[in-house]
Design an enzyme around this catalytic site. Structure first.
Site, PDB file in Angstrom:
ATOM      1  N   ARG A   1       2.970  -1.660  -5.958  1.00  0.00           N
ATOM      2  CA  ARG A   1       3.251  -0.390  -6.619  1.00  0.00           C
ATOM      3  C   ARG A   1       4.643   0.147  -6.278  1.00  0.00           C
ATOM      4  NH1 ARG A   1      -0.952   2.887  -8.088  1.00  0.00           N
ATOM      5  NH2 ARG A   1      -2.313   1.761  -6.661  1.00  0.00           N
TER       6      ARG A   1
ATOM      7  N   CYS B   1     -13.233   4.534 -28.652  1.00  0.00           N
ATOM      8  CA  CYS B   1     -14.465   5.293 -28.860  1.00  0.00           C
ATOM      9  C   CYS B   1     -15.247   5.507 -27.591  1.00  0.00           C
ATOM     10  CB  CYS B   1     -15.310   4.595 -29.915  1.00  0.00           C
ATOM     11  SG  CYS B   1     -14.429   4.583 -31.476  1.00  0.00           S
TER      12      CYS B   1
ATOM     13  N   GLY C   1       0.764  -1.240   0.000  1.00  0.00           N
ATOM     14  CA  GLY C   1       0.000   0.000   0.000  1.00  0.00           C
ATOM     15  C   GLY C   1       0.790   1.282   0.000  1.00  0.00           C
TER      16      GLY C   1
HETATM   17  C1  LIG Z   1      -2.941  -5.212  -3.920  1.00  0.00           C
HETATM   18  C2  LIG Z   1      -2.405  -5.819  -2.685  1.00  0.00           C
HETATM   19  C3  LIG Z   1      -1.127  -5.502  -2.245  1.00  0.00           C
HETATM   20  C4  LIG Z   1      -0.225  -4.505  -2.955  1.00  0.00           C
HETATM   21  O1  LIG Z   1      -0.706  -3.212  -2.913  1.00  0.00           O
HETATM   22  P1  LIG Z   1       0.248  -2.006  -3.407  1.00  0.00           P
HETATM   23  O2  LIG Z   1      -0.524  -0.795  -3.140  1.00  0.00           O
HETATM   24  O3  LIG Z   1       0.507  -2.223  -4.848  1.00  0.00           O
HETATM   25  O4  LIG Z   1       1.490  -2.099  -2.595  1.00  0.00           O
HETATM   26  C5  LIG Z   1      -0.655  -6.126  -1.123  1.00  0.00           C
HETATM   27  N1  LIG Z   1      -1.416  -7.023  -0.435  1.00  0.00           N
HETATM   28  C6  LIG Z   1      -2.654  -7.354  -0.836  1.00  0.00           C
HETATM   29  C7  LIG Z   1      -3.431  -8.341  -0.056  1.00  0.00           C
HETATM   30  C8  LIG Z   1      -3.189  -6.771  -1.970  1.00  0.00           C
HETATM   31  O5  LIG Z   1      -4.427  -7.095  -2.357  1.00  0.00           O
END
Ligand SMILES: *Cc1c(COP(=O)(O)O)cnc(C)c1O
Length: 424
Positions: A282, A349, A244
């Site tokens: 990310r 489109c 996250g």
């Molecule tokens: C999507 C997800 C992540 C990664 O999230 P990022 O924001 O890309 O770091 C980690 N753990 C779980 C369970 C996820 O669903």
């Protein structure tokens, strides 16, 4: 810091000029930098390893959904990364890329019985259980196989965070995880089953989080719950802190540093003597990729509006249409001249196929190349063939070498995947 830099007037991916790649591979195309992936993994690894007492033998498990290209996964596998997966397909990709099952976490709100059985067969490290109903199904599947998998209970901390409502996962009304009091009861129930071994708790409250406050609150809840469970005589040896952490999509954006994030988490976990897991997606991949596109034409309106019409579209990069996301756009070979405001669009489109409005760029002409930066996460993985545009290819660069790591299907290949019903 990334490895897409101007050299002698032309943007390069590491040592490879992007105009050369465009000529060889065509556009649009995703281009990934090995050096950037390695650097991002290394920065996080170092930040985590700076707190051995708090994190134990910590696992960094790349969230495969951010970028599931086999070569990207293999690059991370060689660095020692594990994988956070949310489907059987992702587990298969991680294994194929050389990530050992012992480093694979299986998360997700809707794992089918067949997927759970597959995860048990290959022996993943841990299954993160997200609901009481899922625990019941897992126990049944494990009993049938005589298995006893390690599980973590995913907590819904009622703390949502993230860059957009669609990527906020920890809020009370979100479908993910189990509220704390229920999670405690479920943990005890799991511990009483001979078919699962609860080893810890997990949370993941959202994506593109740029402020540590909500993450810290969620980690504190995990800490309290760990102490409560231990007080009941239950064993808790792992905490999965999710992913996250956000990335800067534009130069000025303020995001918490990886070192501060690790220090905050270490402060919360101090003294618990757990093994921590981190699930960045990310953070590792976003700035390791660009989407390379060519200008088809510039459409000028009488009111002065200029549409920069690219050969890339929302089917190739859906984040602006889906999440109102910002991606910086840069010319590959910037021309001299005053900045011009462009509305940047693709050929699909619908009006949703608009990447940016009124973006100031150096003057561009038909045939020029541009890149969308920060496109290495949630880019190619979310691409489709909407408007019957063949799936966008992916290229991996490593210093001066490069390889097409997912090819562009030909029109024939695209069409022969379908069959016309026998009665037609
Ligand atoms: C999507 C997800 C992540 C990664 O999230 P990022 O924001 O890309 O770091 C980690 N753990 C779980 C369970 C996820 O669903």
């Amino acid at each position: 810091m990334d490895h897409f830099q101007l050299r002698a007037g032309t943007l390069h991916a590491e040592d490879v000029p992007l105009d050369t790649l465009a000529a060889e591979v065509g556009t649009p195309a995703y281009v990934y930098s090995t050096a950037t992936l390695s650097r991002h993994y290394g920065v996080l690894r170092e930040a985590v390893d700076a707190h051995p007492a708090a994190f134990g033998d910590a696992l960094i498990a790349f969230a495969v959904k951010a970028n599931s290209n086999l070569s990207v996964l293999a690059t991370l596998a060689r660095l020692g990364s594990g994988a956070d997966t949310v489907s059987e397909g992702e587990i298969r990709r991680a294994l194929k890329a050389g990530i050992p099952a012992a480093r694979i976490i299986f998360s997700g709100v809707g794992k089918t019985d067949a997927e759970l059985a597959y995860a048990l067969d290959v022996g993943v490290r841990q299954i993160n259980v997200e609901s009481p109903a899922e625990l019941d199904r897992l126990i049944a599947v494990a009993a049938e196989k005589g298995a006893c998998p390690d599980i973590a209970i995913r907590v819904n901390p009622k703390i949502g965070a993230g860059g957009h409502a669609k990527i906020t996962t920890g809020g009370e009304g979100d479908k993910f995880g189990i509220p704390a009091d229920e999670a405690l009861a479920l943990y005890a129930r799991a511990a009483a089953s001979p078919h699962v071994t609860p080893v810890g708790l997990a949370c993941h409250i959202g994506s593109q989080i740029i402020d540590l406050t909500p993450l810290e609150a969620a980690f504190r809840l995990l800490r309290e719950m760990t102490l409560t469970l231990r007080g009941q005589g239950l064993s808790v040896t792992r905490l999965d802190l999710g992913g996250g952490l956000g990335v800067p999509y534009s130069g000025g954006a303020e995001t918490a540093s990886v070192a501060d994030y690790a220090a905050m988490a270490a402060g919360v976990l101090e003294g618990l003597e757990v093994e921590a897991a981190f699930e960045p997606g990310r953070l590792l991949a976003a700035n390791a990729g660009v989407l390379l596109a060519r200008v088809i034409q510039i459409t000028e309106r009488a009111d002065g509006r200029r549409f920069l019409v690219l050969d890339a579209a929302m089917n190739d990069l859906v984040r602006p249409a889906m999440y109102d996301a910002f991606h910086e756009v840069k010319p590959v070979t910037p021309r001299d001249g005053d900045l011009i405001a462009y509305d940047i669009v693709g050929p699909v489109c619908e009006t949703g196929d608009t990447f940016a409005r009124g973006r100031d760029l150096p003057p561009l002409q038909a045939g020029d190349l541009v890149v969308f930066t920060g496109a290495g996460a949630y880019g190619a993985v979310m691409s489709s063939e909407y408007n019957s545009r063949p799936l966008v290819p992916e290229v991996l660069v490593d210093e001066a070498r490069w390889a097409v790591v997912r090819g562009r299907p030909t029109y024939d290949e695209m069409l022969t995947r379908e069959t016309v019903a026998g009665w037609l």
